[in-house]
Design a protein around this motif. Structure first.
Motif, mmCIF file in Angstrom:
data_model
loop_
_atom_site.group_PDB
_atom_site.id
_atom_site.type_symbol
_atom_site.label_atom_id
_atom_site.label_comp_id
_atom_site.label_asym_id
_atom_site.label_seq_id
_atom_site.Cartn_x
_atom_site.Cartn_y
_atom_site.Cartn_z
ATOM 1 N N ASP A 196 -15.704 11.927 7.119
ATOM 2 C CA ASP A 196 -15.198 11.886 5.752
ATOM 3 C C ASP A 196 -15.503 10.553 5.092
ATOM 4 O OD1 ASP A 196 -13.630 13.160 3.633
ATOM 5 O OD2 ASP A 196 -12.162 11.577 3.999
ATOM 6 N N ARG B 104 -1.997 -0.592 18.349
ATOM 7 C CA ARG B 104 -2.087 -2.010 18.700
ATOM 8 C C ARG B 104 -0.862 -2.399 19.534
ATOM 9 N NH1 ARG B 104 -1.213 -6.491 15.058
ATOM 10 N NH2 ARG B 104 -2.706 -8.174 15.403
ATOM 11 N N SER B 105 0.295 -1.939 19.070
ATOM 12 C CA SER B 105 1.541 -2.240 19.796
ATOM 13 C C SER B 105 2.077 -0.934 20.384
ATOM 14 C CB SER B 105 2.555 -2.846 18.824
ATOM 15 O OG SER B 105 2.704 -1.992 17.708
ATOM 16 N N ARG C 177 0.837 -1.201 0.000
ATOM 17 C CA ARG C 177 0.000 0.000 0.000
ATOM 18 C C ARG C 177 0.872 1.252 0.000
ATOM 19 N NH1 ARG C 177 -0.771 2.603 4.712
ATOM 20 N NH2 ARG C 177 0.653 1.960 6.344
ATOM 21 N N GLU D 248 -10.767 -6.591 13.398
ATOM 22 C CA GLU D 248 -10.726 -6.120 14.789
ATOM 23 C C GLU D 248 -11.329 -4.731 14.963
ATOM 24 O OE1 GLU D 248 -6.971 -6.178 16.731
ATOM 25 O OE2 GLU D 248 -6.847 -8.359 16.747
ATOM 26 N N ARG E 96 3.902 2.427 21.097
ATOM 27 C CA ARG E 96 4.491 3.470 20.233
ATOM 28 C C ARG E 96 5.007 4.590 21.113
ATOM 29 N NH1 ARG E 96 4.414 3.402 14.289
ATOM 30 N NH2 ARG E 96 3.398 1.429 13.860
ATOM 31 N N LEU F 197 -1.885 5.122 15.175
ATOM 32 C CA LEU F 197 -0.673 5.959 15.219
ATOM 33 C C LEU F 197 0.324 5.525 14.151
ATOM 34 C CD1 LEU F 197 -0.170 6.254 19.090
ATOM 35 C CD2 LEU F 197 -1.083 7.984 17.527
ATOM 36 N N TYR G 237 -3.595 -5.294 7.772
ATOM 37 C CA TYR G 237 -3.205 -3.903 7.469
ATOM 38 C C TYR G 237 -1.698 -3.833 7.311
ATOM 39 C CZ TYR G 237 -1.754 -3.045 12.377
ATOM 40 O OH TYR G 237 -1.146 -3.073 13.600
ATOM 41 N N GLU H 263 1.374 5.675 9.788
ATOM 42 C CA GLU H 263 1.910 6.709 8.896
ATOM 43 C C GLU H 263 1.091 7.990 8.981
ATOM 44 O OE1 GLU H 263 4.532 6.569 6.892
ATOM 45 O OE2 GLU H 263 5.054 4.512 7.403
ATOM 46 N N ILE H 264 -0.220 7.842 9.010
ATOM 47 C CA ILE H 264 -1.086 9.021 8.943
ATOM 48 C C ILE H 264 -1.487 9.478 10.347
ATOM 49 C CG2 ILE H 264 -3.338 9.821 8.127
ATOM 50 C CD1 ILE H 264 -2.856 8.128 5.606
ATOM 51 N N ALA I 280 -12.100 9.744 9.825
ATOM 52 C CA ALA I 280 -11.532 9.735 8.473
ATOM 53 C C ALA I 280 -10.860 8.394 8.215
ATOM 54 C CB ALA I 280 -10.546 10.877 8.297
HETATM 55 P P1 NDP Z 1 -0.917 2.383 9.182
HETATM 56 O O1 NDP Z 1 -1.022 0.941 8.885
HETATM 57 O O2 NDP Z 1 0.389 3.075 8.958
HETATM 58 O O3 NDP Z 1 -1.303 2.627 10.716
HETATM 59 C C1 NDP Z 1 -2.339 1.941 11.324
HETATM 60 C C2 NDP Z 1 -2.351 2.264 12.814
HETATM 61 O O4 NDP Z 1 -3.537 1.671 13.383
HETATM 62 C C3 NDP Z 1 -1.160 1.673 13.559
HETATM 63 O O5 NDP Z 1 -0.742 2.546 14.561
HETATM 64 C C4 NDP Z 1 -1.742 0.402 14.167
HETATM 65 O O6 NDP Z 1 -1.114 -0.039 15.358
HETATM 66 C C5 NDP Z 1 -3.148 0.866 14.472
HETATM 67 N N1 NDP Z 1 -4.044 -0.279 14.620
HETATM 68 C C6 NDP Z 1 -4.376 -1.211 13.693
HETATM 69 N N2 NDP Z 1 -5.195 -2.136 14.220
HETATM 70 C C7 NDP Z 1 -5.372 -1.783 15.504
HETATM 71 C C8 NDP Z 1 -6.082 -2.358 16.591
HETATM 72 N N3 NDP Z 1 -6.790 -3.483 16.453
HETATM 73 N N4 NDP Z 1 -6.041 -1.748 17.787
HETATM 74 C C9 NDP Z 1 -5.306 -0.614 17.953
HETATM 75 N N5 NDP Z 1 -4.597 -0.022 16.966
HETATM 76 C C10 NDP Z 1 -4.632 -0.615 15.763
HETATM 77 O O7 NDP Z 1 -2.072 3.097 8.367
HETATM 78 P P2 NDP Z 1 -2.136 4.609 7.816
HETATM 79 O O8 NDP Z 1 -1.838 5.506 8.952
HETATM 80 O O9 NDP Z 1 -1.341 4.741 6.584
HETATM 81 O O10 NDP Z 1 -3.679 4.718 7.406
HETATM 82 C C11 NDP Z 1 -4.696 4.504 8.346
HETATM 83 C C12 NDP Z 1 -6.055 4.498 7.671
HETATM 84 O O11 NDP Z 1 -6.448 5.819 7.307
HETATM 85 C C13 NDP Z 1 -6.149 3.734 6.357
HETATM 86 O O12 NDP Z 1 -6.216 2.342 6.556
HETATM 87 C C14 NDP Z 1 -7.438 4.290 5.777
HETATM 88 O O13 NDP Z 1 -8.549 3.558 6.255
HETATM 89 C C15 NDP Z 1 -7.494 5.703 6.341
HETATM 90 N N6 NDP Z 1 -7.272 6.703 5.282
HETATM 91 C C16 NDP Z 1 -8.305 7.543 4.965
HETATM 92 C C17 NDP Z 1 -8.159 8.503 4.007
HETATM 93 C C18 NDP Z 1 -9.240 9.463 3.716
HETATM 94 O O14 NDP Z 1 -9.115 10.257 2.780
HETATM 95 N N7 NDP Z 1 -10.325 9.462 4.476
HETATM 96 C C19 NDP Z 1 -6.902 8.625 3.255
HETATM 97 C C20 NDP Z 1 -5.873 7.723 3.688
HETATM 98 C C21 NDP Z 1 -6.066 6.793 4.660
HETATM 99 P P3 NDP Z 1 0.426 -0.451 15.370
HETATM 100 O O15 NDP Z 1 1.170 0.871 15.345
HETATM 101 O O16 NDP Z 1 0.604 -1.162 16.649
HETATM 102 O O17 NDP Z 1 0.663 -1.284 14.145
#
Ligand code: NDP
Ligand code: OXD
Length: 313
Positions: free
Chosen positions: A252, A168-169, A90, A204, A171, A145, A313, A147-148, A226
């Motif tokens: 959004d 999830r883990s 992705r 989840e 940070r 927490l 993810y 990339e975005i 969002a």
């Molecule tokens: P990342 O994969 O970089 O980050 C995901 C974060 O969510 C991580 O911190 C992860 O934890 C956390 N997470 C995932 N599952 C769980 C859980 N079960 N419990 C707690 N925390 C969890 O994704 P991005 O930041 O790149 O993007 C996030 C989302 O933003 C995208 O999947 C998309 O749905 C949305 N998005 C929306 C847009 C819009 O225009 N509305 C545009 C772009 C994205 P950990 O750090 O431990 O892995």
């Protein structure tokens, strides 16, 4: 004898010609072909796409990697034609994090600076200052927490908000109170004046913002979603807004996009709707990033944004 270049195939809902020109410049060693141009399915090993039509992946028996031209790959995970052995990669930020910071900040400012309340006062021709609230007094929680979400949490912290984040883990982010795991969620929600959801949609996180959790926010809290619509129980949000427990929502993403004409959110006074524009895919930076990831995969590296199919993810 000339050896055919490897083929890089593009299937995008729009801007096909622009994508093709950008990828052709980034990948001179590849034949870059964009749908609807015909292609020999056996030659397709690398594919970049967004909103792929049903059955697209199944056409290509030699597919090695699929590059999603977006950050959220939930729709890809639901596909039965994407074999487990095919790498799914992705976008990681690629210019989306800054856009998301702007989008979230617009919402946070609306609630901090009472722009929603002043809009209602204006409709009633009421000139009435309300007590102000400093940034440091506003507790903003960011769910996700990565990339975005990580960039959003850091930016809000730099601006002086009292920011907490959930992942999830474990940070660590400068200026952000970081918590992780399900056990920490209820206390975190109870201390959130503005809740920002930036989680990926996975089994989840589906339905995570249900009635119980939204009701666990303090009275007068606001929600910014969002992430993905499926993560928020729309009827629960509506009930809690109408009961006066929640103050407002900036959304959004919805379960069904676009929502039907009779969807109650369209005309709800406490809801601001935007049509999934919080962070758009930027063509130039995204093509550059995907080309870099493809070269990384060819060198046998584990590239950023390689989706863990187990985690989803
Ligand atoms: P990342 O994969 O970089 O980050 C995901 C974060 O969510 C991580 O911190 C992860 O934890 C956390 N997470 C995932 N599952 C769980 C859980 N079960 N419990 C707690 N925390 C969890 O994704 P991005 O930041 O790149 O993007 C996030 C989302 O933003 C995208 O999947 C998309 O749905 C949305 N998005 C929306 C847009 C819009 O225009 N509305 C545009 C772009 C994205 P950990 O750090 O431990 O892995
Ligand atoms: C994305 C999106 O995930 O547009 O990139 O929502």
């Amino acid at each position: 004898m000339t050896v055919a270049k490897p083929l890089f195939y593009l299937h995008t809902p729009n801007d096909g010609e622009r994508w093709q020109a950008l990828f052709a410049a980034e990948l001179p060693d590849f034949d870059v072909v964009a749908a609807p141009a015909e292609v020999d399915p056996a030659r397709v090993q690398y594919l970049a796409t967004w909103r792929p039509p049903e059955g697209l992946f199944g056409r290509f028996a030699n597919l090695r990697a699929v590059f999603a031209l977006g950050a959220g790959i939930d729709r890809f995970m639901q596909r039965s034609d994407l074999a487990p052995g095919v790498a799914l990669v992705r976008l990681t930020d690629a210019g989306m994090a800054q856009q998301m910071c702007e989008y979230v900040l617009a919402g946070v400012l609306r609630y901090q600076r009472d722009l929603d309340r002043y809009a209602r006062q204006q409709a009633d021709a009421l000139w009435q200052p309300l007590p102000g609230r400093a940034a440091a007094e506003l507790r903003v929680t960011v769910l996700g927490l990565g990339e975005i979400g990580g960039a959003v949490a850091r930016t809000l912290a730099l601006l002086g908000y009292a920011v907490a984040g959930w992942s999830r883990s474990p940070r660590e982010l400068a200026g952000v109170r970081c918590l992780h795991g399900w056990d920490s969620l209820p206390t975190l929600l109870a201390a959130s004046d503005v809740l920002v959801n930036l989680l990926p949609s996975t089994p989840e996180t589906h339905g995570l913002l249900n009635h119980e959790r939204l009701a666990g926010l303090p009275k007068g809290a606001a929600v910014i979603n969002a992430g993905r619509g499926e993560q928020l129980e729309e009827s629960a949000l509506l009930a809690l807004l109408d009961a006066g427990h929640l103050r407002g929502a900036q959304l959004d993403v919805l379960g069904l996009e676009p929502p039907g004409q009779n969807h109650p959110f369209w005309h709800h006074p406490a809801i601001v709707l935007t049509p999934h524009i919080a962070a758009a895919t930027l063509l130039g930076p995204s093509a550059r990033q995907v080309a870099g990831k493809l070269r990384g995969l060819l060198r046998g590296e584990t590239v950023p944004g390689l989706v863990d199919r187990e985690r989803a993810y």
